[in-house]
Structures are given as structure tokens and as C-alpha cells.
Design a protein around this motif. Structure first.
Motif, PDB file in Angstrom:
ATOM      1  N   SER A  16     -14.334 -40.198  48.903  1.00  0.00           N
ATOM      2  CA  SER A  16     -14.722 -41.496  49.469  1.00  0.00           C
ATOM      3  C   SER A  16     -16.214 -41.695  49.253  1.00  0.00           C
ATOM      4  O   SER A  16     -17.000 -40.786  49.516  1.00  0.00           O
ATOM      5  N   ARG A  17     -16.574 -42.881  48.779  1.00  0.00           N
ATOM      6  CA  ARG A  17     -17.983 -43.211  48.550  1.00  0.00           C
ATOM      7  C   ARG A  17     -18.236 -44.657  48.898  1.00  0.00           C
ATOM      8  O   ARG A  17     -17.368 -45.502  48.739  1.00  0.00           O
ATOM      9  N   GLU A  18     -19.470 -44.926  49.330  1.00  0.00           N
ATOM     10  CA  GLU A  18     -19.868 -46.309  49.551  1.00  0.00           C
ATOM     11  C   GLU A  18     -19.972 -47.005  48.204  1.00  0.00           C
ATOM     12  O   GLU A  18     -20.379 -46.419  47.210  1.00  0.00           O
ATOM     13  N   SER A  19     -19.642 -48.271  48.208  1.00  0.00           N
ATOM     14  CA  SER A  19     -19.698 -49.058  46.990  1.00  0.00           C
ATOM     15  C   SER A  19     -20.226 -50.447  47.342  1.00  0.00           C
ATOM     16  O   SER A  19     -20.223 -50.844  48.507  1.00  0.00           O
ATOM     17  N   ASP A  20     -20.674 -51.159  46.347  1.00  0.00           N
ATOM     18  CA  ASP A  20     -21.110 -52.537  46.544  1.00  0.00           C
ATOM     19  C   ASP A  20     -22.244 -52.626  47.559  1.00  0.00           C
ATOM     20  O   ASP A  20     -22.277 -53.519  48.403  1.00  0.00           O
ATOM     21  N   GLY A  21     -23.165 -51.679  47.491  1.00  0.00           N
ATOM     22  CA  GLY A  21     -24.313 -51.677  48.391  1.00  0.00           C
ATOM     23  C   GLY A  21     -23.945 -51.447  49.846  1.00  0.00           C
ATOM     24  O   GLY A  21     -24.594 -51.964  50.740  1.00  0.00           O
ATOM     25  N   GLY A  22     -22.904 -50.701  50.103  1.00  0.00           N
ATOM     26  CA  GLY A  22     -22.493 -50.407  51.466  1.00  0.00           C
ATOM     27  C   GLY A  22     -21.529 -51.432  52.041  1.00  0.00           C
ATOM     28  O   GLY A  22     -21.110 -51.321  53.184  1.00  0.00           O
ATOM     29  N   SER A  24     -18.512 -51.997  50.855  1.00  0.00           N
ATOM     30  CA  SER A  24     -17.136 -51.524  50.720  1.00  0.00           C
ATOM     31  C   SER A  24     -17.134 -50.006  50.513  1.00  0.00           C
ATOM     32  O   SER A  24     -18.167 -49.397  50.272  1.00  0.00           O
ATOM     33  N   ILE A  25     -15.946 -49.435  50.635  1.00  0.00           N
ATOM     34  CA  ILE A  25     -15.778 -47.996  50.424  1.00  0.00           C
ATOM     35  C   ILE A  25     -14.786 -47.799  49.289  1.00  0.00           C
ATOM     36  O   ILE A  25     -13.703 -48.380  49.289  1.00  0.00           O
ATOM     37  N   ARG A  26     -15.175 -47.004  48.331  1.00  0.00           N
ATOM     38  CA  ARG A  26     -14.321 -46.670  47.187  1.00  0.00           C
ATOM     39  C   ARG A  26     -13.642 -45.343  47.497  1.00  0.00           C
ATOM     40  O   ARG A  26     -14.295 -44.365  47.834  1.00  0.00           O
ATOM     41  N   ARG A  27     -12.307 -45.338  47.413  1.00  0.00           N
ATOM     42  CA  ARG A  27     -11.565 -44.106  47.688  1.00  0.00           C
ATOM     43  C   ARG A  27     -10.753 -43.707  46.457  1.00  0.00           C
ATOM     44  O   ARG A  27     -10.055 -44.514  45.877  1.00  0.00           O
ATOM     45  N   ARG A  28     -10.899 -42.445  46.084  1.00  0.00           N
ATOM     46  CA  ARG A  28     -10.087 -41.865  45.009  1.00  0.00           C
ATOM     47  C   ARG A  28      -8.912 -41.201  45.689  1.00  0.00           C
ATOM     48  O   ARG A  28      -9.060 -40.397  46.607  1.00  0.00           O
ATOM     49  N   ARG A  29      -7.708 -41.559  45.276  1.00  0.00           N
ATOM     50  CA  ARG A  29      -6.490 -41.036  45.889  1.00  0.00           C
ATOM     51  C   ARG A  29      -5.623 -40.342  44.846  1.00  0.00           C
ATOM     52  O   ARG A  29      -5.699 -40.645  43.670  1.00  0.00           O
ATOM     53  N   GLN A  30      -4.782 -39.442  45.343  1.00  0.00           N
ATOM     54  CA  GLN A  30      -3.829 -38.758  44.466  1.00  0.00           C
ATOM     55  C   GLN A  30      -2.454 -38.843  45.117  1.00  0.00           C
ATOM     56  O   GLN A  30      -2.287 -38.494  46.291  1.00  0.00           O
ATOM     57  N   CYS A  31      -1.493 -39.317  44.335  1.00  0.00           N
ATOM     58  CA  CYS A  31      -0.119 -39.434  44.821  1.00  0.00           C
ATOM     59  C   CYS A  31       0.475 -38.031  44.954  1.00  0.00           C
ATOM     60  O   CYS A  31       0.361 -37.208  44.041  1.00  0.00           O
ATOM     61  N   LYS A  32       1.110 -37.763  46.095  1.00  0.00           N
ATOM     62  CA  LYS A  32       1.707 -36.442  46.313  1.00  0.00           C
ATOM     63  C   LYS A  32       3.017 -36.283  45.554  1.00  0.00           C
ATOM     64  O   LYS A  32       3.434 -35.162  45.262  1.00  0.00           O
ATOM     65  N   ARG A  33       3.637 -37.398  45.181  1.00  0.00           N
ATOM     66  CA  ARG A  33       4.914 -37.312  44.470  1.00  0.00           C
ATOM     67  C   ARG A  33       4.723 -37.129  42.966  1.00  0.00           C
ATOM     68  O   ARG A  33       5.258 -36.188  42.376  1.00  0.00           O
ATOM     69  N   CYS A  34       3.938 -37.998  42.324  1.00  0.00           N
ATOM     70  CA  CYS A  34       3.794 -37.915  40.870  1.00  0.00           C
ATOM     71  C   CYS A  34       2.492 -37.227  40.446  1.00  0.00           C
ATOM     72  O   CYS A  34       2.335 -36.886  39.276  1.00  0.00           O
ATOM     73  N   GLY A  35       1.549 -37.063  41.381  1.00  0.00           N
ATOM     74  CA  GLY A  35       0.306 -36.356  41.077  1.00  0.00           C
ATOM     75  C   GLY A  35      -0.755 -37.196  40.375  1.00  0.00           C
ATOM     76  O   GLY A  35      -1.850 -36.707  40.100  1.00  0.00           O
ATOM     77  N   ARG A  37      -3.668 -40.074  39.817  1.00  0.00           N
ATOM     78  CA  ARG A  37      -4.784 -40.529  40.638  1.00  0.00           C
ATOM     79  C   ARG A  37      -5.018 -42.026  40.451  1.00  0.00           C
ATOM     80  O   ARG A  37      -4.799 -42.570  39.374  1.00  0.00           O
ATOM     81  N   PHE A  38      -5.491 -42.650  41.532  1.00  0.00           N
ATOM     82  CA  PHE A  38      -5.831 -44.073  41.481  1.00  0.00           C
ATOM     83  C   PHE A  38      -6.952 -44.359  42.476  1.00  0.00           C
ATOM     84  O   PHE A  38      -7.257 -43.548  43.351  1.00  0.00           O
ATOM     85  N   THR A  39      -7.589 -45.509  42.311  1.00  0.00           N
ATOM     86  CA  THR A  39      -8.734 -45.890  43.137  1.00  0.00           C
ATOM     87  C   THR A  39      -8.382 -47.090  43.995  1.00  0.00           C
ATOM     88  O   THR A  39      -7.730 -48.028  43.533  1.00  0.00           O
ATOM     89  N   THR A  40      -8.816 -47.037  45.262  1.00  0.00           N
ATOM     90  CA  THR A  40      -8.676 -48.189  46.155  1.00  0.00           C
ATOM     91  C   THR A  40     -10.042 -48.526  46.718  1.00  0.00           C
ATOM     92  O   THR A  40     -10.944 -47.692  46.738  1.00  0.00           O
ATOM     93  N   TYR A  41     -10.181 -49.762  47.164  1.00  0.00           N
ATOM     94  CA  TYR A  41     -11.425 -50.227  47.780  1.00  0.00           C
ATOM     95  C   TYR A  41     -11.111 -50.791  49.155  1.00  0.00           C
ATOM     96  O   TYR A  41     -10.159 -51.545  49.330  1.00  0.00           O
ATOM     97  N   GLU A  42     -11.929 -50.411  50.115  1.00  0.00           N
ATOM     98  CA  GLU A  42     -11.785 -50.900  51.480  1.00  0.00           C
ATOM     99  C   GLU A  42     -13.033 -51.714  51.789  1.00  0.00           C
ATOM    100  O   GLU A  42     -14.146 -51.232  51.587  1.00  0.00           O
ATOM    101  N   LYS A  43     -12.829 -52.953  52.240  1.00  0.00           N
ATOM    102  CA  LYS A  43     -13.993 -53.778  52.569  1.00  0.00           C
ATOM    103  C   LYS A  43     -13.703 -54.631  53.793  1.00  0.00           C
ATOM    104  O   LYS A  43     -12.550 -54.850  54.163  1.00  0.00           O
ATOM    105  N   ILE A  44     -14.761 -55.108  54.396  1.00  0.00           N
ATOM    106  CA  ILE A  44     -14.647 -55.958  55.564  1.00  0.00           C
ATOM    107  C   ILE A  44     -14.019 -57.276  55.150  1.00  0.00           C
ATOM    108  O   ILE A  44     -14.366 -57.848  54.114  1.00  0.00           O
ATOM    109  N   GLU A  45     -13.115 -57.764  55.986  1.00  0.00           N
ATOM    110  CA  GLU A  45     -12.466 -59.026  55.703  1.00  0.00           C
ATOM    111  C   GLU A  45     -13.499 -60.144  55.689  1.00  0.00           C
ATOM    112  O   GLU A  45     -14.397 -60.188  56.538  1.00  0.00           O
ATOM    113  N   GLU A  46     -13.387 -61.013  54.714  1.00  0.00           N
ATOM    114  CA  GLU A  46     -14.337 -62.117  54.592  1.00  0.00           C
ATOM    115  C   GLU A  46     -14.263 -63.002  55.822  1.00  0.00           C
ATOM    116  O   GLU A  46     -13.245 -63.077  56.496  1.00  0.00           O
TER     117      GLU A  46
END
Length: 164
Positions: A16-22, A24-35, A37-46
């Protein structure tokens, strides 16, 4: 989080890392079923959209640039910085958002802007109010100026030394 490759809902967060100057949060994830990796972003609702109810009953989206533009016209050749005008717009928008309003009457919006402009520059305030209130006669303008003068603090005596 659903895996974009296999559709499974079971994953683990690797990084997990801050992104977009703080903003949003960038998260690197790994699927437990297929293994994979993919990236998601979490940000405050506009912010919620805000509408302005015009005098004729029509509605239009809140536009902070219109406020700044009106303030710039009122502050023409006045010692007021652009940052102060943007600050007024920000303050008014934030106040309306805190109140949880989805709509605001243009009259209320104008008074909120004028109140903040009055604290920055009284000449610009009179200019703004003369347009905003559609002052048509000199008597109306003088009455507004007298009301403003009554609310201003008294200037210090000339023989009183300045503190700073």
C-alpha cells in the motif's frame, strides 16, 4: 475485491502506498485463487454536486470560477491577491458542503461571498454589492455604504502607538 482475471473475491494486499499527492492510496493485491497480481486505488468520494437556484427559478451547477470571476471584477485595480479570491470561493464552497446542502439560492450565495469580501477590501465589497443588489440610485449606494461603515471597527487614535 474481485479479481479482474478469475473473478474470485479472495485476495491479499501485498503493498500500500500513497498516490496522487496523498489524495488516494494505491494497493497492490494478489488473488489467492489464481495468484495473479492487480492494482486498486482507494480515494475519498468526490463532493456532492451543488446546484444554484437562480432568481428566475432556474437551476445551474455551482461553479467556483464564476465566483472568482465576479470577485476579480469587483477587485479590479485593488490591492487584493488572486489567492485571496480563490480562498473566498473555497471557503464558501466548503461552508455549503459542511451544511450538507444540495441546492442554494443565488441570493444566499451572494451574501456569503460578500461577507468574506468585506473582510478583505471594503471598496471591492461596495463594488460587488452595487452589482449584486442591483443598486440603481446614488441614495441606495450611500445607504449601503453607511450600513457598512456602521459595522466597521473604529480606527485607532493617531496618538496611540502601534503594537506591531
Amino acid at each position: 475485491m474481485q479479481c479482474p482475471y478469475c473473478g474470485a473475491n479472495d485476495d491479499k494486499v501485498i503493498d500500500s502506498r500513497e498516490s496522487d499527492g496523498g489524495r488516494s492510496i494505491r494497493r497492490r493485491r494478489q488473488c489467492k485463487r489464481c495468484g495473479r497480481r492487480f492494482t486498486t486505488y482507494e480515494k475519498i468520494e468526490e463532493r456532492q454536486s451543488l446546484s444554484v437556484i437562480k432568481k428566475d427559478g432556474g437551476r445551474e451547477p455551482f461553479d467556483r470560477e464564476k465566483i472568482v470571476s465576479g470577485l476579480e471584477k469587483s477587485c479590479y485595480r485593488r490591492p487584493v491577491k488572486e489567492e485571496q479570491l480563490v480562498g473566498v470561493s473555497d471557503q464558501v464552497e466548503e461552508l455549503l458542503q459542511k451544511r450538507g446542502l444540495r441546492e442554494v439560492e443565488s441570493h444566499t450565495l451572494g451574501l456569503l461571498v460578500a461577507e468574506r469580501l468585506k473582510a478583505i477590501d471594503t471598496v471591492a465589497y461596495v463594488r460587488f454589492m452595487s452589482v449584486y443588489l442591483r443598486v440603481e440610485t446614488l441614495d441606495d449606494l450611500l445607504e449601503e455604504m453607511q450600513q457598512m461603515r456602521a459595522t466597521l471597527p473604529e480606527p485607532p487614535d493617531e496618538d496611540q502607538t502601534a503594537l506591531f
